[in-house]
Write a protein that holds these residues in place. Structure first.
Motif, PDB file in Angstrom:
ATOM      1  N   GLU A   7      18.121  18.209  51.608  1.00  0.00           N
ATOM      2  CA  GLU A   7      17.579  17.339  50.251  1.00  0.00           C
ATOM      3  C   GLU A   7      16.622  16.351  51.097  1.00  0.00           C
ATOM      4  O   GLU A   7      17.041  15.768  51.836  1.00  0.00           O
ATOM      5  CB  GLU A   7      18.555  16.984  49.508  1.00  0.00           C
ATOM      6  CG  GLU A   7      19.614  17.918  48.963  1.00  0.00           C
ATOM      7  CD  GLU A   7      18.867  19.138  48.315  1.00  0.00           C
ATOM      8  OE1 GLU A   7      17.907  19.226  47.854  1.00  0.00           O
ATOM      9  OE2 GLU A   7      19.593  20.162  48.214  1.00  0.00           O
ATOM     10  N   ARG A   8      15.639  16.106  50.170  1.00  0.00           N
ATOM     11  CA  ARG A   8      14.603  15.278  50.651  1.00  0.00           C
ATOM     12  C   ARG A   8      15.159  13.789  49.925  1.00  0.00           C
ATOM     13  O   ARG A   8      15.996  14.057  49.006  1.00  0.00           O
ATOM     14  CB  ARG A   8      13.165  15.469  49.948  1.00  0.00           C
ATOM     15  CG  ARG A   8      12.420  16.511  50.657  1.00  0.00           C
ATOM     16  CD  ARG A   8      11.019  16.510  50.603  1.00  0.00           C
ATOM     17  NE  ARG A   8      10.464  16.960  52.004  1.00  0.00           N
ATOM     18  CZ  ARG A   8      10.526  18.401  52.162  1.00  0.00           C
ATOM     19  NH1 ARG A   8      11.230  19.166  51.505  1.00  0.00           N
ATOM     20  NH2 ARG A   8       9.926  18.796  53.207  1.00  0.00           N
ATOM     21  N   LYS A  10      16.324  10.996  47.716  1.00  0.00           N
ATOM     22  CA  LYS A  10      16.213  11.268  46.327  1.00  0.00           C
ATOM     23  C   LYS A  10      15.152  10.085  45.596  1.00  0.00           C
ATOM     24  O   LYS A  10      15.006   8.979  46.062  1.00  0.00           O
ATOM     25  CB  LYS A  10      17.266  10.723  45.688  1.00  0.00           C
ATOM     26  CG  LYS A  10      18.682  11.062  46.432  1.00  0.00           C
ATOM     27  CD  LYS A  10      19.083  12.485  46.366  1.00  0.00           C
ATOM     28  CE  LYS A  10      20.163  13.009  47.137  1.00  0.00           C
ATOM     29  NZ  LYS A  10      20.274  13.839  48.221  1.00  0.00           N
ATOM     30  N   GLN A  13      17.451  11.814  41.496  1.00  0.00           N
ATOM     31  CA  GLN A  13      17.256  13.165  40.952  1.00  0.00           C
ATOM     32  C   GLN A  13      18.353  13.225  39.801  1.00  0.00           C
ATOM     33  O   GLN A  13      19.402  12.599  39.575  1.00  0.00           O
ATOM     34  CB  GLN A  13      18.053  13.894  42.120  1.00  0.00           C
ATOM     35  CG  GLN A  13      17.164  14.290  43.179  1.00  0.00           C
ATOM     36  CD  GLN A  13      17.602  15.196  44.337  1.00  0.00           C
ATOM     37  OE1 GLN A  13      18.868  15.184  44.400  1.00  0.00           O
ATOM     38  NE2 GLN A  13      16.751  15.731  44.944  1.00  0.00           N
ATOM     39  N   THR A  39      14.976  24.478  48.670  1.00  0.00           N
ATOM     40  CA  THR A  39      14.591  22.956  48.542  1.00  0.00           C
ATOM     41  C   THR A  39      13.351  22.547  48.030  1.00  0.00           C
ATOM     42  O   THR A  39      13.163  21.246  47.675  1.00  0.00           O
ATOM     43  CB  THR A  39      15.013  22.359  50.014  1.00  0.00           C
ATOM     44  OG1 THR A  39      14.244  23.195  50.900  1.00  0.00           O
ATOM     45  CG2 THR A  39      16.452  22.875  50.300  1.00  0.00           C
ATOM     46  N   ARG A  49      15.322  17.433  40.205  1.00  0.00           N
ATOM     47  CA  ARG A  49      16.674  18.163  40.444  1.00  0.00           C
ATOM     48  C   ARG A  49      16.784  18.541  42.191  1.00  0.00           C
ATOM     49  O   ARG A  49      15.620  18.461  42.605  1.00  0.00           O
ATOM     50  CB  ARG A  49      16.678  19.393  39.791  1.00  0.00           C
ATOM     51  CG  ARG A  49      16.872  19.001  38.252  1.00  0.00           C
ATOM     52  CD  ARG A  49      18.239  19.075  37.739  1.00  0.00           C
ATOM     53  NE  ARG A  49      18.252  18.685  36.182  1.00  0.00           N
ATOM     54  CZ  ARG A  49      19.335  18.550  35.580  1.00  0.00           C
ATOM     55  NH1 ARG A  49      20.734  18.824  36.267  1.00  0.00           N
ATOM     56  NH2 ARG A  49      19.453  18.473  34.435  1.00  0.00           N
ATOM     57  N   ASN A  50      18.010  18.761  42.719  1.00  0.00           N
ATOM     58  CA  ASN A  50      17.824  19.307  43.980  1.00  0.00           C
ATOM     59  C   ASN A  50      17.848  20.675  43.934  1.00  0.00           C
ATOM     60  O   ASN A  50      18.014  21.328  42.985  1.00  0.00           O
ATOM     61  CB  ASN A  50      19.209  18.892  44.810  1.00  0.00           C
ATOM     62  CG  ASN A  50      20.442  19.254  44.087  1.00  0.00           C
ATOM     63  OD1 ASN A  50      20.739  20.138  43.631  1.00  0.00           O
ATOM     64  ND2 ASN A  50      21.389  18.511  44.240  1.00  0.00           N
ATOM     65  N   LYS A  52      19.792  22.928  45.012  1.00  0.00           N
ATOM     66  CA  LYS A  52      20.949  23.729  44.701  1.00  0.00           C
ATOM     67  C   LYS A  52      21.084  23.789  43.323  1.00  0.00           C
ATOM     68  O   LYS A  52      21.497  24.857  42.828  1.00  0.00           O
ATOM     69  CB  LYS A  52      22.226  22.817  45.171  1.00  0.00           C
ATOM     70  CG  LYS A  52      22.798  23.238  46.505  1.00  0.00           C
ATOM     71  CD  LYS A  52      23.818  22.564  46.767  1.00  0.00           C
ATOM     72  CE  LYS A  52      24.986  23.147  47.662  1.00  0.00           C
ATOM     73  NZ  LYS A  52      26.121  22.371  48.211  1.00  0.00           N
TER      74      LYS A  52
END
Length: 269
Positions: A7-8, A10, A13, A39, A49-50, A52
């Motif tokens: 993930e980048r 945050k 998020q 991603t 959002r992420n 996932k």
DNA sequence: AAAGGTTGCAACCGCTGGTCT
DNA sequence: CAGACCAGCGGTTGCAACCTT
């Protein structure tokens, strides 16, 4: 820079329930661009959002062709049968139920399981307590819940025992229950190793043919013999061998292939 | 009517295995 | 070969709706 989970960093998020606006954004983005890399989806789609979370939302809720609502009796049978053999392999079970997600099946199982447990028949209580008792010593060292793990298989077995005439001709289901001949293998199938393709799943294998909507005539004698003699190494062997006979086969593959992008856009409004 | 308990389900978390560099 | 990245899976949690007392 990326975190370990891909993930980048945050920018705060969001978590929790999805709003209709977020759903629309995600849906629109995937319809027009697909999802080469989850991603990057939230970034490109303008969602906080992420990846996932986006993936899960798409698979479990937004994906086209999902069935909503209660499970049919036929679907219940399929779940019970497959679960008795595969254990908690929800994604694998879901492959045989087009339009249903692994999450949905998993949730349904846990709800259904409790109902079945409360409604369980008196004569099975003795057998169940014997089973759970013997299971306790084996499972107590593990982190998994005795109630969910052992019960899952007990309930599955109840279902098999209830089938009136689907048992192999050489031995009734009642006898299977009483003799205990198959119990250890089935009951501990997952505990031993669900990934071992050589485990003997005889009762479920024998019964599995009924979920393929086939009459006895459609299953040739050789196949019946192979199943009853356990010449298939796993339930999936049986399913794979017969799935091309099923009308739903193309439908099931359709979802896993992602081909709907190319020819099913008319489903969207 | 209100409080507490239960159920159903959406979503999160952590782990695993495959792939890439 | 090792480590990083990523998708997918299964277990678990949180919470709203519903039910019971």
């Amino acid at each position: 820079m990326m975190t370990k989970s891909g993930e980048r960093p945050k920018q705060r998020q969001r978590k929790g329930l999805w709003s209709p606006e977020e759903d629309q954004k995600l849906k629109n983005f995937i319809i027009s661009h697909g999802h080469a890399c989850w991603t990057t989806v939230p970034i490109l789609a303008g969602l906080q959002r992420n990846g996932k979370s986006c993936r899960l939302r798409w698979i479990n809720y937004l994906r086209p062709g999902l069935k909503r609502g209660t499970f049919s009796a036929e679907e219940e049978e399929i779940i019970l049968t497959l679960h008795s053999s595969l254990g908690n392999k929800w994604s694998r079970i879901a492959k045989y139920l087009p339009g249903r997600t692994d999450n949905e099946i998993k949730n349904y199982w846990h709800s259904y399981l409790k109902k079945r447990w409360l409604k369980s028949q008196p004569q099975l209580k003795t057998q169940r307590s014997n089973l759970t008792e013997s299971a306790t010593s084996l499972i107590s060292c593990g982190k998994r819940s005795l109630e969910t793990e052992t019960l899952d298989h007990v309930i599955s077995f109840e279902k098999l025992a209830e089938k009136p005439s689907s048992s192999p001709p050489q031995e009734s289901n009642t006898n299977m229950m009483n003799s205990g001949k198959y119990l250890p293998k089935l009951f501990f199938s997952e505990w031993i190793s669900s990934s071992n393709p050589h485990i003997d799943y005889s009762p479920a294998l024998t019964y599995s043919k009924h979920i393929n909507h086939q009459t006895e005539d459609q299953i040739d004698e050789e196949e019946v013999m192979m199943i009853n003699n356990n010449n298939y190494s796993s339930l999936e062997d049986v399913m794979l061998r017969t799935e091309f006979l099923q009308p739903d086969h193309e439908y099931a593959n359709y979802y896993s292939s992602g081909d709907f992008f190319s020819n099913n856009d008319q489903n969207y409004v």
